[in-house]
Motif scaffolding. Structure first.
Motif, mmCIF file in Angstrom:
data_model
loop_
_atom_site.group_PDB
_atom_site.id
_atom_site.type_symbol
_atom_site.label_atom_id
_atom_site.label_comp_id
_atom_site.label_asym_id
_atom_site.label_seq_id
_atom_site.Cartn_x
_atom_site.Cartn_y
_atom_site.Cartn_z
ATOM 1 N N TYR A 49 0.886 -1.070 0.053
ATOM 2 C CA TYR A 49 -0.171 0.066 -0.088
ATOM 3 C C TYR A 49 1.083 1.487 0.122
ATOM 4 O O TYR A 49 0.590 2.398 -0.446
ATOM 5 C CB TYR A 49 -0.974 -0.038 1.198
ATOM 6 N N ASP A 50 1.937 1.155 0.658
ATOM 7 C CA ASP A 50 2.850 2.454 0.440
ATOM 8 C C ASP A 50 3.200 2.697 -0.989
ATOM 9 O O ASP A 50 3.239 3.771 -1.622
ATOM 10 C CB ASP A 50 4.383 1.962 1.217
ATOM 11 N N ARG A 51 3.512 1.474 -1.799
ATOM 12 C CA ARG A 51 3.937 1.603 -3.166
ATOM 13 C C ARG A 51 2.840 2.199 -3.904
ATOM 14 O O ARG A 51 2.774 3.227 -4.836
ATOM 15 C CB ARG A 51 4.354 0.381 -3.734
ATOM 16 N N MET A 52 1.460 1.620 -3.603
ATOM 17 C CA MET A 52 0.244 1.902 -4.535
ATOM 18 C C MET A 52 -0.128 3.404 -4.347
ATOM 19 O O MET A 52 -0.648 4.120 -4.908
ATOM 20 C CB MET A 52 -0.683 1.045 -4.048
ATOM 21 N N THR A 53 0.171 3.779 -3.184
ATOM 22 C CA THR A 53 -0.125 5.197 -2.661
ATOM 23 C C THR A 53 0.830 6.205 -3.202
ATOM 24 O O THR A 53 0.326 7.296 -3.964
ATOM 25 C CB THR A 53 0.134 5.354 -1.030
ATOM 26 N N LEU A 54 1.982 5.750 -3.446
ATOM 27 C CA LEU A 54 2.732 6.752 -4.240
ATOM 28 C C LEU A 54 2.612 6.718 -5.537
ATOM 29 O O LEU A 54 2.475 7.889 -6.188
ATOM 30 C CB LEU A 54 4.327 6.399 -4.079
ATOM 31 N N ASP A 68 1.253 9.705 -8.425
ATOM 32 C CA ASP A 68 1.950 9.965 -9.623
ATOM 33 C C ASP A 68 0.880 9.980 -10.792
ATOM 34 O O ASP A 68 0.781 10.900 -11.817
ATOM 35 C CB ASP A 68 2.723 9.081 -10.079
ATOM 36 N N PHE A 69 -0.010 8.952 -10.783
ATOM 37 C CA PHE A 69 -1.073 8.975 -11.822
ATOM 38 C C PHE A 69 -2.130 9.794 -11.814
ATOM 39 O O PHE A 69 -2.361 10.412 -12.832
ATOM 40 C CB PHE A 69 -1.663 7.607 -11.651
ATOM 41 N N LEU A 70 -2.635 10.316 -10.591
ATOM 42 C CA LEU A 70 -3.754 11.231 -10.306
ATOM 43 C C LEU A 70 -3.367 12.400 -10.082
ATOM 44 O O LEU A 70 -4.132 13.245 -10.371
ATOM 45 C CB LEU A 70 -4.641 10.505 -9.340
ATOM 46 N N GLY A 71 -2.219 12.856 -9.688
ATOM 47 C CA GLY A 71 -1.614 14.197 -9.541
ATOM 48 C C GLY A 71 -2.077 14.301 -7.919
ATOM 49 O O GLY A 71 -2.913 13.570 -7.452
ATOM 50 N N ALA A 72 -1.112 15.211 -7.416
ATOM 51 C CA ALA A 72 -1.098 15.246 -5.745
ATOM 52 C C ALA A 72 -2.547 15.639 -5.399
ATOM 53 O O ALA A 72 -3.153 15.003 -4.458
ATOM 54 C CB ALA A 72 -0.107 16.117 -5.346
ATOM 55 N N GLU A 73 -3.209 16.392 -6.152
ATOM 56 C CA GLU A 73 -4.472 16.887 -5.692
ATOM 57 C C GLU A 73 -5.552 15.823 -5.595
ATOM 58 O O GLU A 73 -6.358 15.326 -4.722
ATOM 59 C CB GLU A 73 -5.176 18.224 -6.716
ATOM 60 N N ALA A 74 -5.819 15.034 -6.916
ATOM 61 C CA ALA A 74 -6.808 13.889 -7.095
ATOM 62 C C ALA A 74 -6.547 12.869 -6.101
ATOM 63 O O ALA A 74 -7.341 12.123 -5.601
ATOM 64 C CB ALA A 74 -6.707 13.712 -8.342
ATOM 65 N N ALA A 75 -5.104 12.701 -5.665
ATOM 66 C CA ALA A 75 -4.735 11.491 -4.716
ATOM 67 C C ALA A 75 -5.097 11.927 -3.433
ATOM 68 O O ALA A 75 -4.572 11.006 -2.590
ATOM 69 C CB ALA A 75 -3.245 11.301 -5.025
ATOM 70 N N HIS A 76 -5.440 13.042 -3.031
ATOM 71 C CA HIS A 76 -5.562 13.496 -1.727
ATOM 72 C C HIS A 76 -7.139 12.920 -1.176
ATOM 73 O O HIS A 76 -7.919 13.377 -1.857
ATOM 74 C CB HIS A 76 -5.516 15.091 -1.749
ATOM 75 N N GLY A 77 -6.981 11.961 -0.295
ATOM 76 C CA GLY A 77 -8.513 11.729 0.343
ATOM 77 C C GLY A 77 -9.224 10.965 -0.495
ATOM 78 O O GLY A 77 -10.647 11.021 -0.438
ATOM 79 N N LEU A 106 -14.147 2.774 15.374
ATOM 80 C CA LEU A 106 -12.738 2.363 14.840
ATOM 81 C C LEU A 106 -12.841 1.809 13.421
ATOM 82 O O LEU A 106 -13.886 1.237 13.012
ATOM 83 C CB LEU A 106 -12.300 1.027 15.747
ATOM 84 N N ASP A 107 -11.930 2.393 12.412
ATOM 85 C CA ASP A 107 -11.876 2.239 11.085
ATOM 86 C C ASP A 107 -10.690 1.184 10.940
ATOM 87 O O ASP A 107 -9.704 1.978 10.746
ATOM 88 C CB ASP A 107 -12.051 3.513 10.074
ATOM 89 N N VAL A 108 -11.101 0.002 10.512
ATOM 90 C CA VAL A 108 -9.902 -0.844 10.531
ATOM 91 C C VAL A 108 -9.588 -1.021 8.839
ATOM 92 O O VAL A 108 -10.353 -1.684 8.215
ATOM 93 C CB VAL A 108 -10.380 -2.375 10.945
ATOM 94 N N GLY A 109 -8.410 -0.486 8.585
ATOM 95 C CA GLY A 109 -7.863 -0.491 7.075
ATOM 96 C C GLY A 109 -8.285 0.560 6.675
ATOM 97 O O GLY A 109 -9.356 0.763 5.778
ATOM 98 N N CYS A 110 -8.109 2.057 7.017
ATOM 99 C CA CYS A 110 -8.549 3.289 6.853
ATOM 100 C C CYS A 110 -8.141 3.914 5.374
ATOM 101 O O CYS A 110 -8.600 4.998 4.826
ATOM 102 C CB CYS A 110 -8.061 4.078 7.729
ATOM 103 N N GLY A 111 -7.237 3.056 4.818
ATOM 104 C CA GLY A 111 -6.668 3.771 3.371
ATOM 105 C C GLY A 111 -6.136 5.085 3.554
ATOM 106 O O GLY A 111 -5.485 5.518 4.923
ATOM 107 N N VAL A 112 -6.430 6.042 2.617
ATOM 108 C CA VAL A 112 -5.901 7.223 2.896
ATOM 109 C C VAL A 112 -6.922 8.269 3.465
ATOM 110 O O VAL A 112 -6.977 9.595 3.534
ATOM 111 C CB VAL A 112 -5.463 7.942 1.590
ATOM 112 N N GLY A 113 -7.977 7.704 4.077
ATOM 113 C CA GLY A 113 -8.772 8.486 5.171
ATOM 114 C C GLY A 113 -10.092 9.013 4.640
ATOM 115 O O GLY A 113 -10.985 9.373 5.458
ATOM 116 N N ALA A 114 -10.569 8.955 3.457
ATOM 117 C CA ALA A 114 -11.844 9.531 2.743
ATOM 118 C C ALA A 114 -12.921 8.652 3.323
ATOM 119 O O ALA A 114 -13.873 9.598 3.819
ATOM 120 C CB ALA A 114 -11.756 9.160 1.329
ATOM 121 N N PRO A 115 -13.128 7.418 3.687
ATOM 122 C CA PRO A 115 -14.324 6.982 4.256
ATOM 123 C C PRO A 115 -14.469 7.446 5.820
ATOM 124 O O PRO A 115 -15.596 7.753 6.218
ATOM 125 C CB PRO A 115 -14.174 5.522 4.198
ATOM 126 N N ALA A 116 -13.187 7.551 6.556
ATOM 127 C CA ALA A 116 -13.454 8.008 8.055
ATOM 128 C C ALA A 116 -13.918 9.507 8.211
ATOM 129 O O ALA A 116 -14.624 9.780 8.732
ATOM 130 C CB ALA A 116 -11.825 7.953 8.413
#
Ligand code: SAH
Length: 280
Positions: A20-25, A29-38, A79-89
């Motif tokens: 997930y570290d690799r996929m987040t980075l 890259d793919f979506l641009g910093a803005e789109a990749a936010h949350g 508690l959100d178990v497996g929160c990703g980059v936080g959008a659902p929480a």
């Protein structure tokens, strides 16, 4: 029997965290910093085939379909178990007034999720930390509800995670989760998802037993495959093509264009609701 990763492999949680570290980075890259936010790192949910929701709307809709079943209100601890980059929480906190704690095994995700929380007015209500669901770093009975959106497939041992969820839940508290299950197929049952994404699939009928063994009560199980898998995969395939994503390995392909490596008809999607009994 759950299709478990064998003990001979390296610790799954750490591998999944690194993936997930690799996929987040890569997403940045793919979506641009803005789109990749949350962004939401899960499938979309379309109530009917006629629904005209965009993928983004449909991913929020899945969060909401689960949230309706949590029955949380302002001030509750979730508690959100497996929160990703936080959008659902963040969405859950905003819509319910609950105080949400998110955990992920990916440090990159946790850092971004905390950035997202800081960029909202919700900082006091939402926080994220790196933790493994197999050993939750929380006191007994410290949450009113537990939410797990598409993180169960990555768990090395579903039974252990459910026991941990029960432990941190107050009596009467609810769990709402989604999980993938393997559909019966005439073809040989090889599941590429398992090799490339550190995931396993559940069996359709195993949840009532798993929950009971963990001291939980089974409340509801919905097969939401038709509302989610096909349209989500089709959208991701179309996006990969439109954006000419450079998917250079099976892992990235599995994440950004799963249809290319997963036999979609073999993949089912479940929504499960359980509760900790008032006594016991
Ligand atoms: N729920 C989020 C992310 C889904 S992706 C969303 O819908 O946007 C799966 C998530 O589960 C990732 O954040 C991953 O780090 C997390 N995860 C996988 N294994 C885990 C474990 N053992 N403990 C905690 N989190 C885990």
């Amino acid at each position: 029997m759950t299709d478990q990763v064998t003990a001979a492999t390296a610790p799954v949680a750490e591998e999944v965290g690194r993936m997930y570290d690799r996929m987040t980075l890569l997403a940045a890259d793919f979506l641009g910093a803005e789109a990749a936010h949350g962004y939401n790192a899960h499938l979309g949910y379309w109530d009917t085939p006629e629904s005209e929701f965009t993928f983004e709307e449909a991913t929020d809709r899945l969060t909401d379909v689960m949230a309706e079943r949590l029955r949380i209100s302002a001030g509750d601890r979730l508690l959100d178990v497996g929160c990703g980059v936080g959008a659902p929480a963040v969405r859950l906190a905003r819509r319910t007034g609950a105080a949400v704690t998110g955990i992920s095994v990916s440090q990159e995700q946790v850092a971004r999720a905390n950035e997202l929380a800081r960029s909202t007015s919700l900082l006091e209500h939402v926080s994220f930390q790196r933790a493994d669901a197999m050993r939750l770093p929380f006191a007994d009975a410290s949450f009113d509800s537990v939410f797990a959106l598409e993180s169960m497939p990555h768990m090395p041992d579903r039974a252990q995670v459910l026991r941990e969820m029960r432990r941190v839940l107050r009596p009467g508290g609810r769990i709402v989760l989604t999980d993938f299950y393997r559909r019966p197929a005439p073809a040989p049952d090889v599941h590429p998802l398992r090799r490339t994404m550190g995931s396993t699939t559940a069996q359709l009928d195993e949840y009532p037993l798993l929950l009971r063994a963990a001291g939980l009560r089974f409340t509801e199980m919905l097969d939401i495959t038709d509302e989610t898998v096909h349209r989500s995969f089709a959208f991701l395939a179309e996006q990969a093509e439109r954006m000419r994503l450079k998917l250079e390995n099976p892992e990235a392909t599995c994440y950004f264009n799963p249809q290319a490596v997963i036999d979609a008809p073999l993949l089912g999607y479940l929504l499960v609701v359980a509760r900790r009994p008032e006594r016991g």
